[in-house]
Design an enzyme around this catalytic site. Structure first.
Site, PDB file in Angstrom:
ATOM      1  N   GLU A  53       0.861  -1.194   0.000  1.00 49.27           N
ATOM      2  CA  GLU A  53       0.000   0.000   0.000  1.00 49.27           C
ATOM      3  C   GLU A  53       0.899   1.247   0.000  1.00 49.27           C
ATOM      4  O   GLU A  53       1.927   1.274   0.691  1.00 49.27           O
ATOM      5  CB  GLU A  53      -0.840  -0.027   1.288  1.00 49.27           C
ATOM      6  CG  GLU A  53      -1.683   1.214   1.534  1.00 49.27           C
ATOM      7  CD  GLU A  53      -2.295   1.234   2.952  1.00 49.27           C
ATOM      8  OE1 GLU A  53      -1.624   0.795   3.917  1.00 49.27           O
ATOM      9  OE2 GLU A  53      -3.444   1.699   3.083  1.00 49.27           O
ATOM     10  N   ASN A 117      -7.026   5.783  -2.033  1.00 48.77           N
ATOM     11  CA  ASN A 117      -5.897   4.917  -1.695  1.00 48.77           C
ATOM     12  C   ASN A 117      -6.027   3.706  -2.629  1.00 48.77           C
ATOM     13  O   ASN A 117      -6.918   2.881  -2.452  1.00 48.77           O
ATOM     14  CB  ASN A 117      -6.010   4.521  -0.218  1.00 48.77           C
ATOM     15  CG  ASN A 117      -4.802   3.769   0.283  1.00 48.77           C
ATOM     16  OD1 ASN A 117      -4.059   3.183  -0.495  1.00 48.77           O
ATOM     17  ND2 ASN A 117      -4.626   3.754   1.596  1.00 48.77           N
ATOM     18  N   LYS A 134      -9.340   1.497  -2.188  1.00 45.99           N
ATOM     19  CA  LYS A 134      -9.599   0.985  -0.836  1.00 45.99           C
ATOM     20  C   LYS A 134     -11.023   1.316  -0.383  1.00 45.99           C
ATOM     21  O   LYS A 134     -11.476   2.461  -0.538  1.00 45.99           O
ATOM     22  CB  LYS A 134      -8.566   1.601   0.115  1.00 45.99           C
ATOM     23  CG  LYS A 134      -8.582   1.094   1.540  1.00 45.99           C
ATOM     24  CD  LYS A 134      -7.367   1.669   2.279  1.00 45.99           C
ATOM     25  CE  LYS A 134      -7.236   1.187   3.699  1.00 45.99           C
ATOM     26  NZ  LYS A 134      -5.978   1.677   4.329  1.00 45.99           N
ATOM     27  N   GLU A 153      -6.223   8.691   7.747  1.00 50.07           N
ATOM     28  CA  GLU A 153      -6.677   8.224   6.422  1.00 50.07           C
ATOM     29  C   GLU A 153      -8.057   8.780   6.076  1.00 50.07           C
ATOM     30  O   GLU A 153      -8.354   9.036   4.910  1.00 50.07           O
ATOM     31  CB  GLU A 153      -6.697   6.692   6.372  1.00 50.07           C
ATOM     32  CG  GLU A 153      -5.325   6.092   6.181  1.00 50.07           C
ATOM     33  CD  GLU A 153      -5.429   4.663   5.686  1.00 50.07           C
ATOM     34  OE1 GLU A 153      -5.917   4.432   4.581  1.00 50.07           O
ATOM     35  OE2 GLU A 153      -5.017   3.767   6.450  1.00 50.07           O
ATOM     36  N   CYS A 179      -4.911  -2.999   2.872  1.00 51.98           N
ATOM     37  CA  CYS A 179      -4.658  -2.900   4.311  1.00 51.98           C
ATOM     38  C   CYS A 179      -5.876  -3.165   5.180  1.00 51.98           C
ATOM     39  O   CYS A 179      -6.236  -4.307   5.394  1.00 51.98           O
ATOM     40  CB  CYS A 179      -4.019  -1.557   4.650  1.00 51.98           C
ATOM     41  SG  CYS A 179      -3.292  -1.622   6.312  1.00 51.98           S
ATOM     42  N   ASN A 204       0.152  -1.038   5.480  1.00 49.41           N
ATOM     43  CA  ASN A 204       1.014  -0.270   6.393  1.00 49.41           C
ATOM     44  C   ASN A 204       0.340  -0.363   7.750  1.00 49.41           C
ATOM     45  O   ASN A 204      -0.704   0.264   7.970  1.00 49.41           O
ATOM     46  CB  ASN A 204       1.058   1.217   6.005  1.00 49.41           C
ATOM     47  CG  ASN A 204       1.937   1.522   4.812  1.00 49.41           C
ATOM     48  OD1 ASN A 204       3.076   1.949   4.937  1.00 49.41           O
ATOM     49  ND2 ASN A 204       1.385   1.326   3.622  1.00 49.41           N
TER      50      ASN A 204
HETATM   51  N1  CDV Z   1      -3.126   1.427   6.451  1.00 43.76           N
HETATM   52  C1  CDV Z   1      -4.103   0.868   7.213  1.00 43.76           C
HETATM   53  O1  CDV Z   1      -5.218   0.646   6.761  1.00 43.76           O
HETATM   54  N2  CDV Z   1      -3.786   0.595   8.490  1.00 43.76           N
HETATM   55  C2  CDV Z   1      -4.764   0.071   9.397  1.00 43.76           C
HETATM   56  C3  CDV Z   1      -4.646   0.709  10.743  1.00 43.76           C
HETATM   57  C4  CDV Z   1      -5.840   0.478  11.589  1.00 43.76           C
HETATM   58  C5  CDV Z   1      -3.432   0.355  11.491  1.00 43.76           C
HETATM   59  C6  CDV Z   1      -4.750  -1.436   9.460  1.00 43.76           C
HETATM   60  O2  CDV Z   1      -5.835  -2.040   9.490  1.00 43.76           O
HETATM   61  O3  CDV Z   1      -3.679  -2.073   9.495  1.00 43.76           O
END
Ligand code: CDV
Length: 320
Positions: A53, A117, A134, A153, A179, A204
């Site tokens: 990501e 995203n 996303k 975000e 993610c 991430n």
């Molecule tokens: N980049 C993300 O979506 N991170 C989220 C947050 C909550 C840490 C995750 O679900 O990993």
């Protein structure tokens, strides 16, 4: 592996885990890192390489920025662009497909601007298969200065208008998620109901989770838990690829993994830096699950699942 005599559809898949990207690191320098991983992958026989990501920049939602030009400098307005074209060119020359996460800025014909995203999927001949945006946008909308770092975000991105598609590509049925999408069982099921055989995911994930720091030591467990169960319950391969390590003072989970339809981890990253992982994926193995314990047509009971789409939050049973 499956014990069957018929020929298998094998696809060699790679995960191109990235270590930290500093805010000061140029796009050109990042693309050189991606190219290095791409060439390693080609040497290893990889046919599809998955990058994380937001793989072109640092994870900027950790800061509350207010200057719109500065904010927009983290987004791509075209893909490929002159800076990312070398990745597309080299991949095509090597005959290797890839999926790349990035921040996408789209301007509609009427001038409306969207910030997504996103992840683009590119076939081995260089043709673009799809752009996924996303769906589940985590974190918060406004600055929360009491946190050690932000997860803004919901300030920087709007959710996908398209949802979870599945595309015929790479000799199989391929879907994408980004993610936080991987934590939601609905993500996998919506793709499972389209027959998905390979789900690509970049992430991430900072170790520190401000709303409940008790979850910090469980980040690695939860990461694999959701992807392994999603793979098994839908009879699909899942490729989860991290941008990990300490980036601008924030430590993030690595542990990229390629997970089989059995739920077993076939390959896992050992470092928190740029690292290639590879697995030879038998796409037909999905049918061992799709045709048996998770034969949806035979066993699902959708007449009892209405609440899943009819309501968003919890409605408690009446008291008494
Ligand atoms: N980049 C993300 O979506 N991170 C989220 C947050 C909550 C840490 C995750 O679900 O990993």
């Amino acid at each position: 592996m499956t014990g069957d005599a018929h020929p298998k559809r094998f696809l060699t898949v790679g995960g191109a885990q990235l270590g930290p990207i500093a805010r000061s690191e140029s796009r050109e320098a990042v693309v050189q890192r991606l190219l290095s991983l791409l060439r390693q992958a080609a040497d290893a026989g990889v046919e599809l390489l998955v990058f994380p990501e937001l793989a072109l920049t640092t994870f900027f939602p950790r800061w509350h920025l207010t200057d719109q030009d500065e904010i927009d400098s983290f987004y791509e307005t075209e893909m490929p662009s002159p800076v990312t074209q070398p990745l597309f060119d080299e991949a095509k020359a090597l005959g290797i497909g890839f999926a790349l996460g990035y921040a996408e800025l789209v301007t509609d014909e009427d001038g409306t601007v969207h910030h997504y995203n996103s992840m683009v999927l590119v076939e081995r001949d260089g043709s673009k298969v799809a752009t996924f945006r996303k769906v589940h946008i985590p974190g918060h909308e406004t600055n929360e200065p009491d946190r050690p770092f932000q997860h803004l975000e919901r300030y920087y991105f709007e959710p996908s208008p398209d949802g979870f598609g599945v595309w015929r590509a790479f000799g199989g049925l391929v879907g994408m998620m980004i993610c936080n999408d991987r934590r939601w069982s609905e993500t996998y099921r919506v793709m499972g109901l389209q027959g998905v055989e390979l789900i690509l995911c970049g992430y991430n994930t900072p170790f520190h989770f401000s709303p409940d720091p008790g979850q910090n030591p469980l980040q690695g467990f939860h990461n694999h838990l959701v992807m392994q169960s999603g793979a098994y319950q839908n009879g699909t391969w899942v490729v989860g690829v991290a941008k990990g390590g300490v980036e601008e003072g924030v430590d993030s989970l690595a542990q990229s993994a390629i997970i089989a339809p059995s739920g077993q981890i076939m390959a896992q990253a050992l470092t928190t830096d740029d690292e290639l992982i590879v697995a030879r994926c038998d796409l037909d193995w999905c049918n061992n699950y799709k045709d048996t314990v998770f034969d949806f047509d035979h066993y699902r009971m959708p007449e009892y699942y209405g609440r899943i789409t009819e309501q968003r939050g919890v409605i408690l049973p009446e008291e008494g």
